[in-house]
Design a protein around this motif. Sequence first.
Motif, PDB file in Angstrom:
ATOM      1  N   PRO A  24      28.917  36.450  42.501  1.00 13.93           N
ATOM      2  CA  PRO A  24      27.791  35.566  42.312  1.00 13.93           C
ATOM      3  C   PRO A  24      28.088  34.368  41.322  1.00 13.93           C
ATOM      4  O   PRO A  24      27.237  33.449  41.395  1.00 13.93           O
ATOM      5  N   MET A  25      28.893  34.351  40.533  1.00 14.51           N
ATOM      6  CA  MET A  25      29.550  33.371  39.836  1.00 14.51           C
ATOM      7  C   MET A  25      30.257  32.339  40.623  1.00 14.51           C
ATOM      8  O   MET A  25      30.053  31.176  40.311  1.00 14.51           O
ATOM      9  N   GLY A 252      32.507  30.601  28.636  1.00 19.48           N
ATOM     10  CA  GLY A 252      31.250  29.819  28.143  1.00 19.48           C
ATOM     11  C   GLY A 252      29.853  30.228  28.808  1.00 19.48           C
ATOM     12  O   GLY A 252      29.796  31.349  28.754  1.00 19.48           O
ATOM     13  N   GLY A 253      28.935  29.497  29.297  1.00 24.55           N
ATOM     14  CA  GLY A 253      27.925  29.804  29.783  1.00 24.55           C
ATOM     15  C   GLY A 253      27.536  30.070  30.986  1.00 24.55           C
ATOM     16  O   GLY A 253      28.785  29.995  31.679  1.00 24.55           O
ATOM     17  N   SER A 254      26.568  30.654  31.436  1.00 30.28           N
ATOM     18  CA  SER A 254      26.295  30.952  32.796  1.00 30.28           C
ATOM     19  C   SER A 254      25.316  30.188  33.506  1.00 30.28           C
ATOM     20  O   SER A 254      24.232  29.523  32.721  1.00 30.28           O
ATOM     21  N   PRO A 268      30.507  34.623  30.894  1.00 29.95           N
ATOM     22  CA  PRO A 268      31.595  35.030  31.319  1.00 29.95           C
ATOM     23  C   PRO A 268      32.776  34.699  30.166  1.00 29.95           C
ATOM     24  O   PRO A 268      32.766  33.622  29.810  1.00 29.95           O
ATOM     25  N   LEU A 269      33.740  35.574  30.168  1.00 35.08           N
ATOM     26  CA  LEU A 269      34.883  35.240  29.226  1.00 35.08           C
ATOM     27  C   LEU A 269      36.106  35.943  29.847  1.00 35.08           C
ATOM     28  O   LEU A 269      35.964  37.418  29.983  1.00 35.08           O
ATOM     29  N   THR A 294      33.778  39.990  29.233  1.00 33.79           N
ATOM     30  CA  THR A 294      32.314  40.573  29.760  1.00 33.79           C
ATOM     31  C   THR A 294      32.193  40.683  31.246  1.00 33.79           C
ATOM     32  O   THR A 294      32.135  39.843  32.183  1.00 33.79           O
ATOM     33  N   GLN A 295      32.353  41.936  31.483  1.00 36.33           N
ATOM     34  CA  GLN A 295      32.541  42.392  32.915  1.00 36.33           C
ATOM     35  C   GLN A 295      31.451  42.077  33.785  1.00 36.33           C
ATOM     36  O   GLN A 295      31.681  41.914  35.200  1.00 36.33           O
ATOM     37  N   LYS A 296      30.209  42.052  33.353  1.00 37.44           N
ATOM     38  CA  LYS A 296      29.017  41.754  34.159  1.00 37.44           C
ATOM     39  C   LYS A 296      29.216  40.438  34.735  1.00 37.44           C
ATOM     40  O   LYS A 296      28.517  40.249  35.884  1.00 37.44           O
TER      41      LYS A 296
END
Length: 311
Positions: A24-25, A252-254, A268-269, A294-296
């Motif tokens: 998704p990212m 950083g940010g999403s 995410p990291l 951040t596994q999600k």
Amino acid sequence: MSVVTQAAAADLSQPLPVRNFYPPMMRFFAPTPDSALRLYDPSWTFEVNQSLSSISIMDRYPNPQLLTDMELYVVDGVIRHAFSDHLEFTMRTPVLRPFNGVFDGAIKGFHDMLGIAVGGRRMRPNNSFAYAFDNGRGTAWQGRSQWELGNIELSGRYSLIAGDDWGVAALAAVKLPTASRARGWSSGSPDLALGAVLSWRLGSWFTHTEGWVIEPLLKHEPGISYSTYLQGSFVVGYRFDTLALIVQAQGGGSPYHAANVSDLGLSPLLVSVGLRGQIAGATGWTLSVVENVTQKTTQDISLAFGLSWMR
């Protein structure tokens, strides 16, 4: 966690070629860390990087809004060329192959041995494939186990200031929506990005600090809104004779609004530790281990291999 190998140019002080492989990212732009000190070589540089990632995330049970359960094979073709002593162009063309996978049992066993929670992996059969999103408000995608063209990235690097052992470069990139939107690999619109990187060498030590402002041209889908987001990386390394030890953090940010899509608004990291070595001339290798924090919103575990050469 991920393991990445890639052949390198003779400059061993480059960052590790790591980026976010959570599907998704991957619909949006996620930068691969760069260097302001890499030579602006007029030769054509070619890279073929391969990555195999294992991913299993379910946002709720038993009826998930987002389900990602697969192993993902990615082949990144990279072409670089410097048009002057200050300007370099790069094109990255990924090819994707999501499939059922073979590592679920081994990953569960490893987690059990160390007493680490395995989360949603226990709710799905081992080595199965699923990639689907449906928010019940008109936005949905349904992935398939098949070869896919990813989102092509065009980027430029321009030297702003250059000393003997330090430099600052401006960065710009555009992500083209060449992947399938219906199968969840593209947002369906380009992303525009501007950034800068500061690189420094002090004896055998080197560092890179990079930051990006990323603007997704897609702003709304039914039930989802998207916004400008920031990402960056920090790299520190130590060079031996023909080998460099590198540690880097990136994230950083999403682009996903935190209130709209379960879990995808989390930052995410990734933290990486790796080696970059030289084989001969401008040919080399890179081996790195990447841990998701951040596994999600990041991949779980990856293995990769690649080659680089000049003409």
